[in-house]
Design a protein around this motif. Sequence first.
Motif, short mmCIF file in Angstrom:
data_model
loop_
_atom_site.label_atom_id
_atom_site.label_comp_id
_atom_site.label_asym_id
_atom_site.label_seq_id
_atom_site.Cartn_x
_atom_site.Cartn_y
_atom_site.Cartn_z
N GLU A 198 0.84 -1.20 0.00
CA GLU A 198 0.00 0.00 0.00
C GLU A 198 0.88 1.25 0.00
OE1 GLU A 198 -3.54 0.88 2.89
OE2 GLU A 198 -1.71 1.72 3.75
N GLU A 199 0.60 2.18 -0.92
CA GLU A 199 1.37 3.41 -1.00
C GLU A 199 1.09 4.29 0.21
OE1 GLU A 199 4.03 5.05 -1.57
OE2 GLU A 199 3.86 4.82 -3.75
N ARG A 200 2.07 5.07 0.59
CA ARG A 200 1.91 5.97 1.73
C ARG A 200 0.90 7.07 1.41
NH1 ARG A 200 4.83 4.93 6.72
NH2 ARG A 200 6.44 3.43 6.13
N PRO A 201 0.09 7.45 2.39
CA PRO A 201 -0.92 8.49 2.13
C PRO A 201 -0.31 9.84 1.82
CG PRO A 201 -0.79 7.99 4.49
CD PRO A 201 0.02 6.95 3.77
N CYS A 202 0.90 10.10 2.31
CA CYS A 202 1.53 11.39 2.02
C CYS A 202 1.84 11.55 0.53
CB CYS A 202 2.80 11.57 2.86
SG CYS A 202 3.80 10.09 3.08
N ARG A 203 1.76 10.47 -0.24
CA ARG A 203 1.88 10.56 -1.70
C ARG A 203 0.55 10.27 -2.39
NH1 ARG A 203 7.03 8.68 -0.97
NH2 ARG A 203 6.28 6.55 -0.77
N ALA A 204 -0.27 9.41 -1.78
CA ALA A 204 -1.43 8.89 -2.49
C ALA A 204 -2.70 9.73 -2.33
CB ALA A 204 -1.71 7.45 -2.03
N VAL A 205 -2.82 10.46 -1.23
CA VAL A 205 -4.08 11.18 -0.96
C VAL A 205 -3.99 12.59 -1.56
CG1 VAL A 205 -5.63 12.06 0.81
CG2 VAL A 205 -4.50 9.85 1.13
N PRO A 230 8.19 8.67 3.63
CA PRO A 230 9.14 7.59 3.32
C PRO A 230 9.20 7.34 1.81
CG PRO A 230 7.76 6.98 5.17
CD PRO A 230 7.17 8.24 4.59
N PRO A 231 10.30 6.81 1.32
CA PRO A 231 10.45 6.59 -0.12
C PRO A 231 9.51 5.51 -0.64
CG PRO A 231 12.28 5.58 1.07
CD PRO A 231 11.51 6.39 2.07
N HIS A 232 9.26 5.55 -1.93
CA HIS A 232 8.45 4.52 -2.58
C HIS A 232 9.09 3.15 -2.34
CE1 HIS A 232 5.75 2.67 -5.47
NE2 HIS A 232 6.80 2.10 -6.03
N GLY A 252 1.37 12.35 9.32
CA GLY A 252 1.05 12.23 7.90
C GLY A 252 1.64 11.06 7.15
N VAL A 253 2.20 10.07 7.85
CA VAL A 253 2.88 8.98 7.12
C VAL A 253 2.07 7.68 7.11
CG1 VAL A 253 5.18 9.94 7.48
CG2 VAL A 253 4.22 8.35 9.17
N HIS A 254 0.90 7.66 7.75
CA HIS A 254 0.06 6.46 7.76
C HIS A 254 -1.41 6.83 7.72
CE1 HIS A 254 2.78 3.07 8.22
NE2 HIS A 254 3.47 3.74 9.12
#
Length: 217
Positions: free
Chosen positions: A83-90, A101-103, A149-151
């Motif tokens: 699952e991608e991190r929400p700090c990138r996905a939302v 965190p990195p991809h 913001g990381v989960h």
Amino acid sequence: MDFTDSGLYRDITDFARDTPVWVRHTAEIGTEAGLLVFVALFVAGWWRARRAHTRAFAIAALAPLATAAAYVCSEALKSLVTEERPCRAVAGAAPSLAECPPHGDWSFPSNHATIAGASALTLVLVRRALVWLTVPLALLMAFSRVFVGVHYPHDVAAGLLLGTVVALVAVRLALRPALRLTGALRASPAPAARWLTGPGPRPATRPGPTYATHRRR
């Protein structure tokens, strides 16, 4: 993918951005500091259990090992779910307070929450009175991972549940071998082994004769 709690994630991160600076800094530092608190409690529990019965010492020794087993399970599950991190996905969420965190460092479940849940449960098994410290600390650590913001919320909820279940199962499965090993180490002629496990409880001392007994004699 749109997660069912992405709206809750936005609400929490928006709230986090509106909090005072000292609250944000405390939240960033708090999750790592919480892990150190659990480590200190593990050490204190082991030291205290050196003067306790074999079962109490075995559980205290198993506590960090069961927590490590929970962490390994969390890492394995991460690699399956990806699952991608929400700090990138939302989309439209406030920027995360902590560095995203990195991809490839996947989001589900939260390792911090897993460790917190496992630590809280095993420390309560060591000493029940610790429930008033370990459970609030674990919940606060889990919430802070969403706050910074990381989960997602479901990441930390799953982590807490995974940690408690795996740790409980690990302690129960390993308790008998740990009891035998503790007994063997306490009876060992090696000083290092006896120091590691401690002498166990002090033998009960028999009360001496009373003054009245001497008078009757």
